[in-house]
Scaffold this active site. Structure first.
Site, PDB file in Angstrom:
ATOM      1  N   GLY A   1      30.785  52.975  97.399  1.00 44.53           N
ATOM      2  CA  GLY A   1      32.150  53.482  97.600  1.00 44.53           C
ATOM      3  C   GLY A   1      33.237  52.455  97.348  1.00 44.53           C
ATOM      4  O   GLY A   1      34.422  52.790  97.423  1.00 44.53           O
TER       5      GLY A   1
ATOM      6  N   TYR B   1      26.971  35.093 107.370  1.00 49.99           N
ATOM      7  CA  TYR B   1      26.922  35.698 106.027  1.00 49.99           C
ATOM      8  C   TYR B   1      26.001  34.889 105.102  1.00 49.99           C
ATOM      9  O   TYR B   1      25.158  35.448 104.391  1.00 49.99           O
ATOM     10  CB  TYR B   1      28.352  35.752 105.478  1.00 49.99           C
ATOM     11  CG  TYR B   1      28.484  36.393 104.135  1.00 49.99           C
ATOM     12  CD1 TYR B   1      28.449  37.778 104.002  1.00 49.99           C
ATOM     13  CD2 TYR B   1      28.662  35.631 102.980  1.00 49.99           C
ATOM     14  CE1 TYR B   1      28.578  38.381 102.753  1.00 49.99           C
ATOM     15  CE2 TYR B   1      28.799  36.220 101.742  1.00 49.99           C
ATOM     16  CZ  TYR B   1      28.760  37.593 101.627  1.00 49.99           C
ATOM     17  OH  TYR B   1      28.886  38.189 100.402  1.00 49.99           O
TER      18      TYR B   1
ATOM     19  N   LYS C   1      22.549  36.153 103.252  1.00 47.30           N
ATOM     20  CA  LYS C   1      22.394  36.193 101.791  1.00 47.30           C
ATOM     21  C   LYS C   1      21.257  35.285 101.305  1.00 47.30           C
ATOM     22  O   LYS C   1      20.591  35.588 100.310  1.00 47.30           O
ATOM     23  CB  LYS C   1      23.715  35.833 101.113  1.00 47.30           C
ATOM     24  CG  LYS C   1      24.821  36.876 101.358  1.00 47.30           C
ATOM     25  CD  LYS C   1      24.414  38.241 100.843  1.00 47.30           C
ATOM     26  CE  LYS C   1      25.521  39.266 100.890  1.00 47.30           C
ATOM     27  NZ  LYS C   1      25.146  40.567 100.345  1.00 47.30           N
TER      28      LYS C   1
ATOM     29  N   ILE D   1      34.578  37.366  93.805  1.00 45.62           N
ATOM     30  CA  ILE D   1      34.899  38.540  92.993  1.00 45.62           C
ATOM     31  C   ILE D   1      36.055  39.272  93.690  1.00 45.62           C
ATOM     32  O   ILE D   1      36.022  39.444  94.927  1.00 45.62           O
ATOM     33  CB  ILE D   1      33.669  39.489  92.911  1.00 45.62           C
ATOM     34  CG1 ILE D   1      32.375  38.719  92.524  1.00 45.62           C
ATOM     35  CG2 ILE D   1      33.940  40.642  91.954  1.00 45.62           C
ATOM     36  CD1 ILE D   1      32.338  38.080  91.158  1.00 45.62           C
TER      37      ILE D   1
HETATM   38  P1  NAP Z   1      33.310  45.920  99.543  1.00 44.17           P
HETATM   39  O1  NAP Z   1      34.349  46.262  98.546  1.00 44.17           O
HETATM   40  O2  NAP Z   1      33.697  45.748 100.970  1.00 44.17           O
HETATM   41  O3  NAP Z   1      32.115  46.977  99.416  1.00 44.17           O
HETATM   42  C1  NAP Z   1      31.065  47.036 100.339  1.00 44.17           C
HETATM   43  C2  NAP Z   1      30.773  48.493 100.616  1.00 44.17           C
HETATM   44  O4  NAP Z   1      29.643  48.574 101.513  1.00 44.17           O
HETATM   45  C3  NAP Z   1      31.935  49.219 101.319  1.00 44.17           C
HETATM   46  O5  NAP Z   1      32.143  50.493 100.762  1.00 44.17           O
HETATM   47  C4  NAP Z   1      31.432  49.319 102.746  1.00 44.17           C
HETATM   48  O6  NAP Z   1      31.990  50.389 103.471  1.00 44.17           O
HETATM   49  C5  NAP Z   1      29.945  49.536 102.509  1.00 44.17           C
HETATM   50  N1  NAP Z   1      29.171  49.331 103.736  1.00 44.17           N
HETATM   51  C6  NAP Z   1      29.421  48.475 104.751  1.00 44.17           C
HETATM   52  N2  NAP Z   1      28.490  48.599 105.715  1.00 44.17           N
HETATM   53  C7  NAP Z   1      27.634  49.561 105.295  1.00 44.17           C
HETATM   54  C8  NAP Z   1      26.474  50.144 105.857  1.00 44.17           C
HETATM   55  N3  NAP Z   1      26.007  49.779 107.065  1.00 44.17           N
HETATM   56  N4  NAP Z   1      25.826  51.115 105.166  1.00 44.17           N
HETATM   57  C9  NAP Z   1      26.290  51.519 103.947  1.00 44.17           C
HETATM   58  N5  NAP Z   1      27.395  51.003 103.376  1.00 44.17           N
HETATM   59  C10 NAP Z   1      28.054  50.027 104.037  1.00 44.17           C
HETATM   60  O7  NAP Z   1      32.604  44.533  99.158  1.00 44.17           O
HETATM   61  P2  NAP Z   1      32.153  43.942  97.732  1.00 44.17           P
HETATM   62  O8  NAP Z   1      32.923  42.719  97.511  1.00 44.17           O
HETATM   63  O9  NAP Z   1      32.097  44.996  96.705  1.00 44.17           O
HETATM   64  O10 NAP Z   1      30.678  43.495  98.112  1.00 44.17           O
HETATM   65  C11 NAP Z   1      29.527  44.155  97.611  1.00 44.17           C
HETATM   66  C12 NAP Z   1      28.335  43.230  97.825  1.00 44.17           C
HETATM   67  O11 NAP Z   1      28.550  42.033  97.089  1.00 44.17           O
HETATM   68  C13 NAP Z   1      28.139  42.810  99.279  1.00 44.17           C
HETATM   69  O12 NAP Z   1      26.770  42.748  99.576  1.00 44.17           O
HETATM   70  C14 NAP Z   1      28.753  41.428  99.310  1.00 44.17           C
HETATM   71  O13 NAP Z   1      28.217  40.634 100.331  1.00 44.17           O
HETATM   72  C15 NAP Z   1      28.380  40.926  97.933  1.00 44.17           C
HETATM   73  N6  NAP Z   1      29.197  39.825  97.449  1.00 44.17           N
HETATM   74  C16 NAP Z   1      30.533  39.997  97.252  1.00 44.17           C
HETATM   75  C17 NAP Z   1      31.274  38.922  96.782  1.00 44.17           C
HETATM   76  C18 NAP Z   1      32.744  39.018  96.528  1.00 44.17           C
HETATM   77  O14 NAP Z   1      33.344  37.960  96.223  1.00 44.17           O
HETATM   78  N7  NAP Z   1      33.364  40.182  96.618  1.00 44.17           N
HETATM   79  C19 NAP Z   1      30.653  37.694  96.531  1.00 44.17           C
HETATM   80  C20 NAP Z   1      29.301  37.577  96.735  1.00 44.17           C
HETATM   81  C21 NAP Z   1      28.578  38.657  97.189  1.00 44.17           C
HETATM   82  P3  NAP Z   1      33.290  50.063 104.419  1.00 44.17           P
HETATM   83  O15 NAP Z   1      34.322  49.505 103.503  1.00 44.17           O
HETATM   84  O16 NAP Z   1      33.614  51.396 104.983  1.00 44.17           O
HETATM   85  O17 NAP Z   1      32.804  49.050 105.423  1.00 44.17           O
END
Ligand code: NAP
Length: 256
Positions: free
Chosen positions: A18, A163, A167, A196
């Protein structure tokens, strides 16, 4: 040049679909010809992603479903629903659902540690196990698990002990799964994004983001599509001899 529609006739499940990286992965997989199940804790945001998915291939059928990846019951229900709707398990599964609850170690509450581990690490375990069990039971000879880790799991980060631990765990989980599941034709890999631009990083103070951006050899923060393109490669047969790998998508930040 990449093959067009390289995921045609594949069924892909993407958690965290989402928002942010998960949404970009859903969009990329749909463009590649896959049928995509967008799964998220928020039904509204999953449905919002669903509305943006392309249907250029005959037979493509997308769906939006609700899941809490930290709950075994919820994950099992999700897999049952998918099998009922599509008459097969997903052969591609991307675990992108994740949360942060940042605090310096000296102040970090046990509950904030446990919650981050429950969603990020246990969630990836539950999905990896449920999807691979379903694939093995169905007699499928091919599957792809992609878990979204983080470069922070390798190098640590201020205020992110929970975190970073989650990871680092995702990488160990995925490598172990790769060793066990190779004989069933299931490949398991981790992508390690750097910084990101997504709603998750929108919470990070601007001066911290500016500092990291200045350290990126490619000179910019990443876009969700930068990660989605790598997931598309890992989901496709172009990566058929890659398993147990961790691929950094960081613009060169923290290399080596
Ligand atoms: P994001 O935009 O916050 O997307 C994460 C999604 O996961 C949100 O829709 C969130 O819903 C959903 N979520 C949270 N808890 C959940 C649960 N218990 N069950 C199902 N869905 C759940 O974050 P993103 O940046 O795209 O991150 C995606 C992945 O990449 C994550 O694993 C993050 O740790 C990893 N990551 C991100 C970055 C970065 O710089 N953005 C860097 C390294 C790794 P809600 O918003 O309603 O909580």
């Amino acid at each position: 040049m990449a093959a067009p529609f390289k995921l045609v006739s594949r069924l892909a499940l993407v958690t965290g679909g989402g928002s942010g990286i998960g949404r970009a992965v859903c969009q990329r997989f749909a463009k590649d010809g896959a049928s995509v199940v967008v799964a998220d804790i928020s039904e509204d945001s999953a449905s919002e992603t669903l509305r943006t998915l392309s249907h250029d291939q005959q037979g493509q059928e997308h769906a939006a479903l609700c899941v809490d990846v930290s709950s075994r019951q919820s994950v099992e229900q999700l897999i049952t629903l998918i099998q009922r709707q599509y008459f097969r398990p997903p052969c591609v599964c991307v675990s992108s659902a994740g949360i942060t609850l940042d605090e310096f170690l000296l102040k970090l509450e046990e509950e904030a540690f446990d919650r981050v581990l429950r969603v990020n690490l246990k969630g990836s375990f539950l999905l990896t196990q449920a999807v691979s069990k379903a694939l093995v039971a169905s007699g499928s000879s091919k599957g792809v698990i992609i878990n979204v880790g983080s470069i922070v799991g390798k190098v640590g980060n201020l205020g992110q002990a929970n975190y970073a631990a989650s990871k680092a765990g995702v990488e160990g989980l995925t490598k172990s799964a790769a060793k066990e599941l190779g004989r069933f034709g299931i490949r398991c890999n981790t992508v390690l994004p750097g910084f990101i631009a997504t709603p998750m990083t929108a919470k990070v103070p601007e001066k911290v983001l500016d500092k990291f951006e200045g350290m990126v050899p490619l000179g910019r923060l990443g876009e969700p599509a930068d990660v989605a393109d790598v997931c598309s490669f890992l989901a496709s047969d172009e990566s058929r001899y890659i398993t147990g790998a961790s691929i950094e998508v960081t613009g060169g930040l923290f290399m080596g």
